[in-house]
Enzyme design. Sequence first.
Site, PDB file in Angstrom:
ATOM      1  CD  GLU A 179      41.049  69.378  22.368  1.00 23.45           C
ATOM      2  OE1 GLU A 179      41.169  68.242  21.883  1.00 23.45           O
ATOM      3  OE2 GLU A 179      39.762  69.894  21.854  1.00 23.45           O
ATOM      4  N   GLY A 180      42.146  66.287  26.680  1.00 20.59           N
ATOM      5  CA  GLY A 180      42.797  65.047  27.234  1.00 20.59           C
ATOM      6  C   GLY A 180      41.792  63.796  26.815  1.00 20.59           C
ATOM      7  CG  HIS A 181      38.226  63.632  29.242  1.00 22.20           C
ATOM      8  ND1 HIS A 181      37.986  64.965  29.595  1.00 22.20           N
ATOM      9  CD2 HIS A 181      38.180  62.741  30.109  1.00 22.20           C
ATOM     10  CE1 HIS A 181      37.945  64.528  31.043  1.00 22.20           C
ATOM     11  NE2 HIS A 181      38.278  63.351  31.576  1.00 22.20           N
ATOM     12  CB  VAL A 197      46.384  65.992  26.135  1.00 24.25           C
ATOM     13  CG1 VAL A 197      45.936  67.408  25.335  1.00 24.25           C
ATOM     14  CG2 VAL A 197      46.057  64.914  25.045  1.00 24.25           C
ATOM     15  CE1 TYR A 220      32.701  71.780  33.919  1.00 21.48           C
ATOM     16  CE2 TYR A 220      35.180  71.872  33.676  1.00 21.48           C
ATOM     17  CZ  TYR A 220      33.754  72.239  33.857  1.00 21.48           C
ATOM     18  OH  TYR A 220      33.603  73.742  33.803  1.00 21.48           O
ATOM     19  CD  GLN A 247      41.993  55.621  36.432  1.00 19.60           C
ATOM     20  OE1 GLN A 247      41.428  56.082  37.314  1.00 19.60           O
ATOM     21  NE2 GLN A 247      42.070  56.364  35.283  1.00 19.60           N
ATOM     22  CB  SER A 294      37.474  67.452  35.295  1.00 18.47           C
ATOM     23  OG  SER A 294      37.654  66.468  34.245  1.00 18.47           O
TER      24      SER A 294
HETATM   25  P1  AMP Z   1      38.505  61.174  34.238  1.00 17.18           P
HETATM   26  O1  AMP Z   1      37.438  61.891  33.617  1.00 17.18           O
HETATM   27  O2  AMP Z   1      39.468  62.348  34.926  1.00 17.18           O
HETATM   28  O3  AMP Z   1      38.205  60.093  35.087  1.00 17.18           O
HETATM   29  O4  AMP Z   1      39.617  60.571  33.084  1.00 17.18           O
HETATM   30  C1  AMP Z   1      38.960  59.691  32.111  1.00 17.18           C
HETATM   31  C2  AMP Z   1      40.116  59.161  31.354  1.00 17.18           C
HETATM   32  O5  AMP Z   1      40.575  60.376  30.697  1.00 17.18           O
HETATM   33  C3  AMP Z   1      41.157  58.582  32.158  1.00 17.18           C
HETATM   34  O6  AMP Z   1      41.873  57.413  31.423  1.00 17.18           O
HETATM   35  C4  AMP Z   1      42.241  59.627  32.290  1.00 17.18           C
HETATM   36  O7  AMP Z   1      43.798  59.103  32.807  1.00 17.18           O
HETATM   37  C5  AMP Z   1      42.046  60.442  30.915  1.00 17.18           C
HETATM   38  N1  AMP Z   1      42.742  61.674  31.042  1.00 17.18           N
HETATM   39  C6  AMP Z   1      42.443  62.572  31.929  1.00 17.18           C
HETATM   40  N2  AMP Z   1      43.025  63.649  31.716  1.00 17.18           N
HETATM   41  C7  AMP Z   1      44.041  63.427  30.459  1.00 17.18           C
HETATM   42  C8  AMP Z   1      45.028  64.116  29.774  1.00 17.18           C
HETATM   43  N3  AMP Z   1      45.368  65.488  30.236  1.00 17.18           N
HETATM   44  N4  AMP Z   1      45.661  63.473  28.619  1.00 17.18           N
HETATM   45  C9  AMP Z   1      45.358  62.182  28.490  1.00 17.18           C
HETATM   46  N5  AMP Z   1      44.096  61.745  29.152  1.00 17.18           N
HETATM   47  C10 AMP Z   1      43.594  62.190  30.242  1.00 17.18           C
END
Ligand code: AMP
Length: 277
Positions: A32-34, A173, A29, A150, A183
């Site tokens: 822009e963070g990912h 982000v 899902y 984490q 997500s």
């Molecule tokens: P997730 O899919 O939530 O497990 O996140 C996968 C990776 O993306 C993890 O390393 C998160 O810390 C990173 N991530 C999630 N949201 C953000 C965000 N807003 N800005 C930067 N990295 C993010």
Amino acid sequence: MKIARTIAEMKTLRRSLTGSVGFVPTMGYLHEGHLSLVKQARAENKTTVVSIFVNPTQFGPTEDYATYPRDPEHDLALLEKEKTDIAFIPSTDEMYPKGFNSWVEVKGITDRLEGACRPGHFKGVTTVVAKLFYIVEPTRAYFGQKDAQQALVIKKMVADLNMNLEIVVLPTVREKDGLAMSSRNTYLNPEERRAATILFKALLLARERWHQGETNAKSLRQEMISLIEKEPLAKIDYVSIADTETLEELSIIDRPALASLAVRIGKTRLIDNIKLE
Ligand code: AMP
């Protein structure tokens, strides 16, 4: 972009690679963070691998595993656009076959904050990330500061178990109004989405008061709590001002600190943090 759906396929692709491999583990899902992690991985490595796997073992029994948002087709389109080389999308049975019973656990630092609120969460995270590291064998793996604890836990695992890769942590982000991209933001209805800005507002308040010279962590936490309590839709799980490395709560901010919080907006649990350094 190549897509590997089994561990065997991923390992075969890995064997064909030469040079550095940048790896971004995600639960999909994508936002822009990912994608900021994917862009950096691409800039720093010859090959970029992104995994999408909603990991059941990091969700508690009453948490949102079943309803966690999923849209693999859209994710693949975004990854293709970012010129990702390999997407690794294993099934749950592939990662946890019948009889699976080995775990990787980091002690100590996982007792606090998210670990205290979500028992077993980090054991699930470190187990799946260790498995992914064995399968993908990355040179560098990219994580977001959004999940600050984490990132610390993964770094500790890599150091303690002598894993042969570098962990890169990149800034959070945010949406225009400051809400950290997640997500889980998709769960928020319009009223909750407006209320969710309280998390970043409380972190900005902490940073501003600290810039003004406030070093009493207890007063700072109390100011943040009072602000959040003004938002009727918000329910606090924790508000923390802790040592950035050990995550021990501080009474005086006399070293680099992490202001972090977990707040429920309606049924949605959101986390965020900001560094005071
Ligand atoms: P997730 O899919 O939530 O497990 O996140 C996968 C990776 O993306 C993890 O390393 C998160 O810390 C990173 N991530 C999630 N949201 C953000 C965000 N807003 N800005 C930067 N990295 C993010």
